[in-house]
Scaffold this active site. Structure first.
Site, short mmCIF file in Angstrom:
data_model
loop_
_atom_site.label_atom_id
_atom_site.label_comp_id
_atom_site.label_asym_id
_atom_site.label_seq_id
_atom_site.Cartn_x
_atom_site.Cartn_y
_atom_site.Cartn_z
N ASP A 238 0.82 -1.21 0.00
CA ASP A 238 0.00 0.00 0.00
C ASP A 238 0.86 1.27 0.00
OD1 ASP A 238 -3.02 0.83 0.28
OD2 ASP A 238 -1.91 2.14 1.62
N TYR A 367 -2.03 11.36 0.94
CA TYR A 367 -2.57 11.26 -0.41
C TYR A 367 -2.50 12.61 -1.12
CZ TYR A 367 -4.34 6.56 0.34
OH TYR A 367 -4.42 5.21 0.57
N HIS A 425 -5.14 -7.24 -0.42
CA HIS A 425 -4.31 -6.05 -0.33
C HIS A 425 -3.45 -5.98 0.95
CE1 HIS A 425 -3.29 -1.91 -1.18
NE2 HIS A 425 -3.77 -1.52 -0.03
#
Ligand SMILES: *[C@@H]1O[C@H](CO)[C@@H](O)[C@H](O)[C@H]1NC(C)=O
Length: 465
Positions: A238, A367, A425
């Site tokens: 990630d 982000y 994930h």
């Protein structure tokens, strides 16, 4: 004109365009390799800020590393209890899973578990069974776990930096860490450093603008150097993997190898861009085999179930749907019962880390900083070639899956690439045994590579902590 001439003209009419197309395709394909080289982005400039702390705080970093015990106050736990008791049940749509957001019936069950069965103190003790530390880097208090293998049976110690992502935490590694620090039959064991990304859990968030993946990469390299590791390996998934992709490109002299379960798509390589576009029109088997088609053009995409029902719903929905896409339609998001991948206690402990440190907002800034104004730099790092050994574990339900031949374009020393027909994930959290053997397979290949290719460069481990 005679008959022969007519045939000649007809042949020209049909063959010429074909020949031209073939030539064009050939020139195009041959040119792509050159294009890739020309288009390879330069190394972006690193953020100029070297102190991410508050402008009003002028204290300097120092080299101190302090052992700490992670602890949550009773007041915080009491406050949470009263909030959970006040939870208002929202009737879900009949026969629905998570398609309408976090399922209300499951939310009720989760709250009840949280109130009546879950005991944070038990999990706090587990987190504290690992040695936790703080140190100040670039003005930020950085939390990390640092584990050394027991002396028994260890012939070779290899330093490994493991990086979590969003919305996860170092807790994702609690099952993997003891496997990594245990020597295998060859006596190989890892010295593991697992930091919390600044702004996540116990690591302080940047107070200034611009703390991107590259800024974080620099902080983590400084951490490893401070701990005495002149060279080290990295394992990441990630957002840790976004940071991880920067590190071999910034510090190739120190990063011995990078193993990831979320490879980057080097989108700025023209050959890859063109193949991806063409591949989306062509049937399976022309440009890509079935497996690669599945990686590049998945028919299922994470749907926009972003209905806010609180922090737990927000985080736990990701752990369900990013682990198995079909969980979107399953009762309770497939999160309880015998088939569940994670226990409710495990999922809640990760939520508790975000809750008690109040870090969900600061975690999301990464982000903005990495994919907002710094998108250019982030994608440049992902498309820059690197000859640092690289390893990929490709799990079936990973969000970003990249075919081996694409990975090789920017990573000529791809020493390990393995496909699995299962897994999602949160690889280290879901499949600790598999990840342990994957990391070891990669590191063994990389150690062999270094011994053959760069015998004088490898300096091994030096850690006095
Ligand atoms: C919480 O309360 C218990 C019981 O009063 C006490 O033993 C414990 O030390 C307290 N823990 C903290 C972290 O304050």
């Amino acid at each position: 004109r005679n008959a022969f001439g007519d045939i000649g003209v007809k042949m020209c009419n049909t063959l010429l365009p074909l020949a031209c197309t073939a030539c064009l395709a050939f020139v195009l394909l041959a040119g792509l390799g050159c294009l890739d080289n020309l288009a390879a982005p330069d190394k972006p400039a690193l953020p100029a800020t070297l102190n991410w702390g508050a402008s009003s705080d002028s204290s300097s970093d120092g080299e101190a590393v302090e052992a700490t015990r992670l602890s949550v106050s009773n007041a915080t736990l009491d406050d949470l209890r009263s909030r959970l008791k006040a939870f208002k049940f929202v009737e879900p749509v009949e026969n629905s899973g998570f398609e309408y957001g976090f399922n209300g019936a499951f939310m009720k069950q989760l709250v009840s578990h949280w109130l009546n069965k879950y005991n944070w103190r038990v999990w706090e003790d587990r987190l504290n069974s690992f040695p936790n530390y703080f140190t100040r880097i670039e003005g930020l208090k950085v939390h990390f776990m640092h584990l050394k293998p027991s002396k028994k049976g260890v012939k070779k110690r290899v330093p490994l930096l493991i990086l979590h992502g969003w919305p996860g935490s170092v807790f994702e590694f609690y099952k993997l860490i003891p496997l990594l620090t245990t020597p295998d039959t060859d006596g190989l064991a890892f010295e593991v450093v697992a930091p919390s990304i600044p702004g996540y859990g116990w690591s302080e968030a940047a107070k200034k603008r611009g703390f991107s993946a590259a800024a974080c990469a620099r902080v983590f390299d400084k951490l490893m150097v401070r701990l005495g590791y002149r060279q080290y390996y990295i394992q990441a998934g990630d957002f840790g993997s976004v940071i991880g992709h920067v590190m071999p490109r910034l510090f190739p002299e120190r990063v011995l190898g990078f193993h990831t379960n979320m490879p980057a798509q080097p989108v700025r390589q023209p050959s890859i861009m063109i193949q991806t576009i063409l591949g989306s029109f062509l049937p399976e088997g022309v440009l890509f085999n079935r497996l690669d088609c599945g990686k590049l053009f998945p028919t299922w995409r994470s749907s926009a179930t972003r209905f806010e029902m609180g922090l737990a719903a927000y985080i736990i929905e990701k752990f369900s749907v990013w682990t198995l896409p079909g969980n979107l339609f399953a009762e309770n998001g497939n999160l309880v019962g015998l088939k569940a991948t994670f226990s409710l206690d495990e999922l809640l402990t990760n939520v508790m880390i975000y809750w008690t440190t109040g870090s969900i907002t600061s975690s999301m800034r990464l982000y903005k900083e990495s994919f907002g104004s710094d998108m250019e730099a982030t994608s440049a790092y992902q498309s820059m070639p690197s000859d640092v050994p690289y390893g990929v574990t490709c799990l079936a339900h990973e969000l970003s899956r990249v075919p081996e031949r694409f990975v090789r374009v920017t990573n000529p020393n791809l020493l390990h690439y393995a496909d699995f027909d299962h897994g999602g994930h949160f690889a280290a959290f879901e499949l600790p045994d598999l990840m342990n053997s994957e990391v070891r397979a990669f590191v063994r290949a990389a150690e062999k590579f270094h011994a053959e290719k760069r015998p004088n460069k490898f300096e091994g481990v030096k850690s006095e902590l």
